[in-house]
Design a protein around this motif. Structure first.
Motif, mmCIF file in Angstrom:
data_model
loop_
_atom_site.group_PDB
_atom_site.id
_atom_site.type_symbol
_atom_site.label_atom_id
_atom_site.label_comp_id
_atom_site.label_asym_id
_atom_site.label_seq_id
_atom_site.Cartn_x
_atom_site.Cartn_y
_atom_site.Cartn_z
ATOM 1 N N ASP A 274 3.438 0.446 -7.066
ATOM 2 C CA ASP A 274 3.221 0.999 -5.731
ATOM 3 C C ASP A 274 1.884 1.709 -5.627
ATOM 4 O O ASP A 274 1.186 1.611 -4.611
ATOM 5 N N ARG A 275 1.492 2.411 -6.690
ATOM 6 C CA ARG A 275 0.224 3.126 -6.656
ATOM 7 C C ARG A 275 -0.953 2.151 -6.606
ATOM 8 O O ARG A 275 -1.903 2.334 -5.835
ATOM 9 N N VAL A 276 -0.898 1.099 -7.418
ATOM 10 C CA VAL A 276 -1.978 0.110 -7.399
ATOM 11 C C VAL A 276 -2.033 -0.594 -6.049
ATOM 12 O O VAL A 276 -3.101 -0.764 -5.460
ATOM 13 N N PHE A 277 -0.884 -1.000 -5.543
ATOM 14 C CA PHE A 277 -0.852 -1.700 -4.256
ATOM 15 C C PHE A 277 -1.395 -0.807 -3.144
ATOM 16 O O PHE A 277 -2.167 -1.256 -2.290
ATOM 17 N N GLY A 278 -1.003 0.481 -3.156
ATOM 18 C CA GLY A 278 -1.483 1.386 -2.128
ATOM 19 C C GLY A 278 -2.976 1.627 -2.202
ATOM 20 O O GLY A 278 -3.649 1.755 -1.178
ATOM 21 N N LEU A 279 -3.532 1.690 -3.429
ATOM 22 C CA LEU A 279 -4.962 1.911 -3.563
ATOM 23 C C LEU A 279 -5.769 0.670 -3.191
ATOM 24 O O LEU A 279 -6.850 0.774 -2.610
ATOM 25 N N VAL A 280 -5.233 -0.504 -3.539
ATOM 26 C CA VAL A 280 -5.954 -1.743 -3.218
ATOM 27 C C VAL A 280 -5.882 -2.049 -1.734
ATOM 28 O O VAL A 280 -6.880 -2.399 -1.102
ATOM 29 N N PHE A 281 -4.717 -1.899 -1.145
ATOM 30 C CA PHE A 281 -4.514 -2.233 0.264
ATOM 31 C C PHE A 281 -4.290 -0.960 1.067
ATOM 32 O O PHE A 281 -3.404 -0.901 1.910
ATOM 33 N N GLY A 282 -5.018 0.082 0.799
ATOM 34 C CA GLY A 282 -4.830 1.369 1.471
ATOM 35 C C GLY A 282 -5.034 1.243 2.965
ATOM 36 O O GLY A 282 -5.816 0.447 3.454
ATOM 37 N N GLY A 283 -4.323 2.062 3.711
ATOM 38 C CA GLY A 283 -4.445 2.030 5.172
ATOM 39 C C GLY A 283 -3.091 2.215 5.791
ATOM 40 O O GLY A 283 -2.585 3.319 5.903
ATOM 41 N N ALA A 284 -2.468 1.141 6.207
ATOM 42 C CA ALA A 284 -1.160 1.225 6.851
ATOM 43 C C ALA A 284 -0.088 1.541 5.837
ATOM 44 O O ALA A 284 -0.222 1.284 4.658
ATOM 45 N N GLY A 285 1.012 2.120 6.302
ATOM 46 C CA GLY A 285 2.119 2.438 5.414
ATOM 47 C C GLY A 285 2.811 1.197 4.925
ATOM 48 O O GLY A 285 2.751 0.145 5.540
ATOM 49 N N ASP A 286 3.457 1.294 3.789
ATOM 50 C CA ASP A 286 4.194 0.150 3.263
ATOM 51 C C ASP A 286 5.574 0.613 2.840
ATOM 52 O O ASP A 286 5.869 1.797 2.804
ATOM 53 N N PRO A 287 6.479 -0.298 2.512
ATOM 54 C CA PRO A 287 7.872 0.073 2.219
ATOM 55 C C PRO A 287 8.018 0.966 1.017
ATOM 56 O O PRO A 287 9.097 1.487 0.777
ATOM 57 N N ALA A 288 6.983 1.144 0.216
ATOM 58 C CA ALA A 288 7.131 1.947 -0.998
ATOM 59 C C ALA A 288 6.513 3.329 -0.871
ATOM 60 O O ALA A 288 6.441 4.055 -1.847
ATOM 61 N N ASP A 289 6.065 3.727 0.326
ATOM 62 C CA ASP A 289 5.366 4.995 0.453
ATOM 63 C C ASP A 289 6.245 6.191 0.131
ATOM 64 O O ASP A 289 5.736 7.275 -0.167
ATOM 65 N N HIS A 290 7.560 6.046 0.208
ATOM 66 C CA HIS A 290 8.429 7.187 -0.031
ATOM 67 C C HIS A 290 8.699 7.413 -1.503
ATOM 68 O O HIS A 290 9.341 8.379 -1.862
ATOM 69 N N ARG A 291 8.216 6.512 -2.398
ATOM 70 C CA ARG A 291 8.478 6.669 -3.814
ATOM 71 C C ARG A 291 7.289 7.300 -4.511
ATOM 72 O O ARG A 291 6.152 7.239 -4.051
ATOM 73 N N GLY A 292 7.536 7.879 -5.660
ATOM 74 C CA GLY A 292 6.472 8.445 -6.477
ATOM 75 C C GLY A 292 6.091 9.835 -6.029
ATOM 76 O O GLY A 292 6.444 10.309 -4.953
#
Length: 398
Positions: free
Chosen positions: A67-85
């Motif tokens: 989730d952290r890698v995906f969020g950093l690579v495709f940062g911007g809009a929220g995704d289904p994993a934003d509530h984890r970590g």
């Protein structure tokens, strides 16, 4: 207009980013991700997230890093994993996000811009001029929406429209199966074994002196794929979709796979000739005529025994990847299912059991047939949606 997306580079670089972050991502996983992108073109960020997660994540402990890698690579809009970590987690090395936008700046668009990774671009970026890609046409939006809805729609709810769209999506489907080394050999200057026959024949040119030895290596061939599908009443909602996929696999467009297809309810029927060299609709009509026990009872143990005795022991199952599509409901002795699955496992390279009921909330493999068979299976997957079929294809390759 932006450059077309190089899907192969996209898959390879994203897989490399996950590998650098600590996930056990292999080139085979990146290739599987490329296949998934071709099967289900990601029309938005959540679809891309779940497609990548199904391919790359193999354990709960890997979710936070993914989730952290995906969020950093495709940062911007929220995704289904934003509530984890934990929000206080430090950024991953080499993937630090850029500086925050200055106060008063316009918010970033919902669809994130292209991101960069160490070692190259993940996606093409527009350079200079501030040009924008033209908006998608109505046809493009409709196609993307259909692909997104089909990806996670249960096969049991497919209607005629979804089946027609499914056939279009399957047009580029490629399946990877394990390789096996054959007894036949072919010339290879760097081969490990000396080819005595070719060396002697070559020595005739030099007066009988073997000046240079010829070498060879064993040929590699894809293992055959054997598909056995339960067409009893309890599996009827899924049977049509599975047979449509089978028809694509055994057709000339299936990449030359050696595929054998059987169906069973109370008896075993070989469908390979009926599904080959024909359109999906015609193949399904011929399949219905060839199998008189369609939507009948279920005799899994007896059907598996018939397959092993008539086809499996004679070579069809030897060294093959055998895939059984069934919910495991047995109309006679459940122990027979376990015995026949064990016999089949001794012949086959792998045995994979696909049960679409596995995805139901609270499911447990308690039905007599499936409980007896599972100890002899190499993989147990659901395959109830198009997205879940990625896991099925992974199980083919092991």
């Amino acid at each position: 207009m932006g450059e077309p997306l190089d899907q192969a580079a996209f898959a390879a670089r994203f897989g490399a980013a996950l590998h650098r972050a600590g996930l056990p991502v292999t080139p085979e996983r990146s290739a599987r991700f490329l296949d998934a992108l071709r099967l289900l073109p990601p029309v938005d960020r959540p679809t891309l997230y779940w497609t990548a997660r199904l391919v790359f994540v193999t354990g709960r402990a890997q979710l936070e890093t993914f989730d952290r890698v995906f969020g950093l690579v495709f940062g911007g809009a929220g995704d289904p994993a934003d509530h984890r970590g934990s929000p206080g987690n430090p950024p991953l090395p080499g993937l630090e996000p850029g500086p925050p936008a200055p106060a008063g700046a316009a918010p970033s668009p919902a669809r994130p811009s292209a991101a960069r990774l160490p070692g190259g671009d993940l996606r093409p970026e527009a350079t200079g001029g501030g040009s924008e890609r033209p908006a998608a046409t109505g046809t493009q939006r409709l196609t993307g929406s259909a692909a997104e809805s089909l990806a996670h729609q249960d096969f049991g709810r497919f209607g005629p429209g979804e089946l027609a769209e499914l056939d279009r999506l399957l047009a580029g489907l490629t399946i990877r199966v394990p390789l096996r080394r054959t007894r036949r050999r072919e010339a290879d200057p760097g081969g490990r074994r000396i080819d005595l026959r070719r060396s002697l024949r070559r020595s005739l040119r030099t007066g009988g002196e073997a000046v240079r030895l010829a070498r060879s290596h064993g040929r590699l061939r894809r293992r055959p794929l054997v598909l056995l599908c339960d067409i009893s009443g309890s599996m009827e909602p899924y049977t049509r979709v599975y047979l449509q996929i089978f028809s694509r696999l055994c057709s000339p467009a299936g990449g030359g796979l050696a595929v054998e297809i059987f169906v069973f309810a109370t008896r075993l029927t070989r469908l390979t000739p009926a599904l080959r060299h024909t359109t999906p609709d015609a193949a399904l009509r011929r399949a219905g005529l060839a199998a008189p026990d369609w939507s009948g009872g279920t005799l899994i143990g007896r059907s598996l025994a018939e397959f092993t005795n008539r086809f499996g022991r004679r070579g069809t199952a030897r060294g093959a990847v055998v895939v059984i599509f069934s919910d495991g409901w047995e109309g006679e002795d459940p122990a027979a299912v376990g015995r026949e699955t064990a016999r089949l496992r001794r012949l086959a390279h792998r045995v994979v059991w696909v049960n679409p009921r596995k995805a139901a909330p609270g499911y447990a493999p308690l039905a007599g047939g499936i409980a007896a068979a599972l100890p002899h299976c190499d993989a147990f997957v659901s395959g109830h949606t198009l997205a879940a079929m990625t896991e099925v294809f992974d199980a083919f390759a092991g």
